[in-house]
Scaffold this motif. Sequence first.
Motif, PDB file in Angstrom:
ATOM      1  N   UNK A 127      22.588 -45.819  -3.487  1.00  0.00           N
ATOM      2  CA  UNK A 127      23.808 -46.128  -4.247  1.00  0.00           C
ATOM      3  C   UNK A 127      23.555 -46.043  -5.746  1.00  0.00           C
ATOM      4  N   UNK A 128      22.352 -46.448  -6.157  1.00  0.00           N
ATOM      5  CA  UNK A 128      22.020 -46.426  -7.569  1.00  0.00           C
ATOM      6  C   UNK A 128      21.840 -44.985  -8.045  1.00  0.00           C
ATOM      7  N   UNK A 129      21.411 -44.125  -7.104  1.00  0.00           N
ATOM      8  CA  UNK A 129      21.173 -42.732  -7.475  1.00  0.00           C
ATOM      9  C   UNK A 129      22.445 -41.899  -7.506  1.00  0.00           C
ATOM     10  N   UNK A 130      23.523 -42.414  -6.956  1.00  0.00           N
ATOM     11  CA  UNK A 130      24.744 -41.607  -6.882  1.00  0.00           C
ATOM     12  C   UNK A 130      25.163 -41.088  -8.250  1.00  0.00           C
ATOM     13  N   UNK A 131      25.227 -41.988  -9.228  1.00  0.00           N
ATOM     14  CA  UNK A 131      25.750 -41.598 -10.537  1.00  0.00           C
ATOM     15  C   UNK A 131      24.807 -40.612 -11.243  1.00  0.00           C
ATOM     16  N   UNK A 132      23.530 -40.986 -11.435  1.00  0.00           N
ATOM     17  CA  UNK A 132      22.674 -40.049 -12.165  1.00  0.00           C
ATOM     18  C   UNK A 132      22.456 -38.724 -11.426  1.00  0.00           C
TER      19      UNK A 132
ATOM     20  N   UNK B  50      16.532 -39.260 -12.559  1.00  0.00           N
ATOM     21  CA  UNK B  50      17.800 -39.980 -12.352  1.00  0.00           C
ATOM     22  C   UNK B  50      17.641 -41.500 -12.361  1.00  0.00           C
ATOM     23  N   UNK B  51      16.526 -42.010 -11.836  1.00  0.00           N
ATOM     24  CA  UNK B  51      16.361 -43.465 -11.816  1.00  0.00           C
ATOM     25  C   UNK B  51      16.338 -44.016 -13.238  1.00  0.00           C
ATOM     26  N   UNK B  52      15.571 -43.345 -14.104  1.00  0.00           N
ATOM     27  CA  UNK B  52      15.544 -43.817 -15.496  1.00  0.00           C
ATOM     28  C   UNK B  52      16.887 -43.595 -16.180  1.00  0.00           C
ATOM     29  N   UNK B  53      17.539 -42.514 -15.809  1.00  0.00           N
ATOM     30  CA  UNK B  53      18.852 -42.250 -16.380  1.00  0.00           C
ATOM     31  C   UNK B  53      19.854 -43.330 -15.968  1.00  0.00           C
ATOM     32  N   UNK B 285      26.944 -48.198 -13.509  1.00  0.00           N
ATOM     33  CA  UNK B 285      25.472 -48.173 -13.484  1.00  0.00           C
ATOM     34  C   UNK B 285      24.900 -49.572 -13.635  1.00  0.00           C
ATOM     35  N   UNK B 286      25.553 -50.381 -14.465  1.00  0.00           N
ATOM     36  CA  UNK B 286      25.065 -51.760 -14.632  1.00  0.00           C
ATOM     37  C   UNK B 286      25.210 -52.532 -13.318  1.00  0.00           C
ATOM     38  N   UNK B 287      26.335 -52.336 -12.630  1.00  0.00           N
ATOM     39  CA  UNK B 287      26.494 -52.974 -11.317  1.00  0.00           C
ATOM     40  C   UNK B 287      25.407 -52.459 -10.371  1.00  0.00           C
TER      41      UNK B 287
END
Lengths: 281, 313
Positions: A127-132, B50-53, B285-287
């Motif tokens: 879920x965290x990777x969806x956006x980036x 992407x994780x850091x982004x 992203x903050x959520x």
Amino acid sequence: MTHKRWSRLKRMAKTAGMYVVLTAIACLFVGPFILLISTAFKSDSQPVFSFPPQWIPDPPVWDNFHQAWNDIPFPRYMFNSFFLVGVMVPLHLFLASITAYPLARMRFFGRNFIFYGIIATMFIPPEVMLIPRFLLVKTLNMTDSYWGIIIPGLLGGFAVFLMRQAYLAIPRELEEAAIIDGCDPFRMWWSIMLPLTAPTTAALGVFSFISVWNSFIWPLIVLKSPELYPLSLGLAYLAGTFGFDVKSLAAGAVISVTPIIIFFLLMQRYFIYGMQGAVKK
Amino acid sequence: MSMPTPTQPVPQSQVPPRPRTRLGLRRFPWVPYLFLLPGVAFFVIFDYIPAFNALYLSFTKYHVLSPPEWVGLENYHDMLNDPSFWKALKNSFAYMVIMVPMLVVIPLFLAILVNQKLKGIHLFRVAYYLPVVTSMVTVSITWNYLYHESGLLNYLLITLGILSKPISWLLDVNTAIFAVALVESWKSMGFYMIIYLAGLQSVPQDLIEAARVDGANRLRIIWHVIIPMLRPFVALCVVMAGMGSMQVFTSVFMLTQGGPLDSTTNLTYLIYDLAFQKLNMGYASAVGMVLWVILLVLSILNFRLSHGGERMQ
């Protein structure tokens, strides 16, 4: 009446009771699908909902299947799903295999660093990777294309972990014998090690097939054009289309679930094998 | 002392040949890196960057059309005052509280049930596992029929006298989250059953025999022998079910769209809604970072319990 006969009767009653319990529970898991199939075969004149529910359509008709198949691009959705599976599963297995192999069987500078680095990716929730990842795919100009779905889904930490476990289990003597015979590293991998990990590779392939076939959120985000939708998304699109006939929707659901159930029934021993492998190792 | 001195040179001819186990890598030192190159490149490009982004974006205002603008902790500050965030956080934990017991207890009994030696037991395992392989989209469509006001569930409950009038399970604020959680649990029970089955097959048979010889009946054997032996598998299932319940998405999307009145919206759905419907990617992203922290705690637990330390080397 001898004691022996009595205890045999008791045992038979117990076994019969077991089957009753097992079957009742099976109904809870299979029943909803039977309801789905029944709905898909009902004609226009038969109600979808009725008290008491009508389980067997009378007469069963194919109209809903015709409608689902012809009114929306169902064959196209089917093709898209098969295409994604056909491209992604082999590439996934290949990449997981070549990445796991040296981590299990070779000694070189930075091996543990790389291994832990790969394992660490398992701690990043999708879920965290969806956006980036979406932004990355957008930067690479791959939104609304097959590539946007395929490329980011080609490898994962778990696959490397599972394959590495398989390579670790191979006895060293085989490798030594091959080296003495003058085998080079690539032949060693391709002709000796790869076949030996076949059961795990097959299990991983089965998981990969299921997850690609059923993938939903990523295609939902990446794709805009309905003609590129895989089945799962096409079906959701159908369900969301206001006014679409519920019986045709049921027929669509039956069409989309049939290939995966056939695949599962053919490959089920690999499911069990792979799951147990993943847990036990 | 007459210890042999280690410095004494051994005649060359007696040196055992170096075990040539490492593929003769001295001839091909670049080979491992060649194998690893595509995979490592993949993980760097599609995971690390992407994780850091994601972390970076959580400190920005970013609405896609203009470039991200650094705002420091503003998103996190907004979150504290955002009722929909708190609601989603609360619901995420509500899913966990509803689903974890269902996914830990019921599959255990299913596994005990299908671990017997009966003719055709295989078929029952397959039947219970069937929902696991079908797509959540299909499952949701099917359950939509079951939950309908004139659907099968209401029919059964009224016939059995449990309900006096039908309930719109998915449209009622009080029942919607339970209805979604039930679908999610129903779909994955087979998965947990197989984990327990692996556990059951590792219970030594002579232990059960010994208990039987001592006169223990079936229930006592289950309670006093089998379940204690399965403790690591129970722990594994608790954590995996906890993680799974945090990641509920497709069922919410298909069955309720987060409604009624946000009663089924969890953090995962909120992230999707904020990022891809409202295009508020910085805040989303903050959520995501909050969800990450929660899942990180759970997955560290998971890693310890499943393929922990000793397997890593």
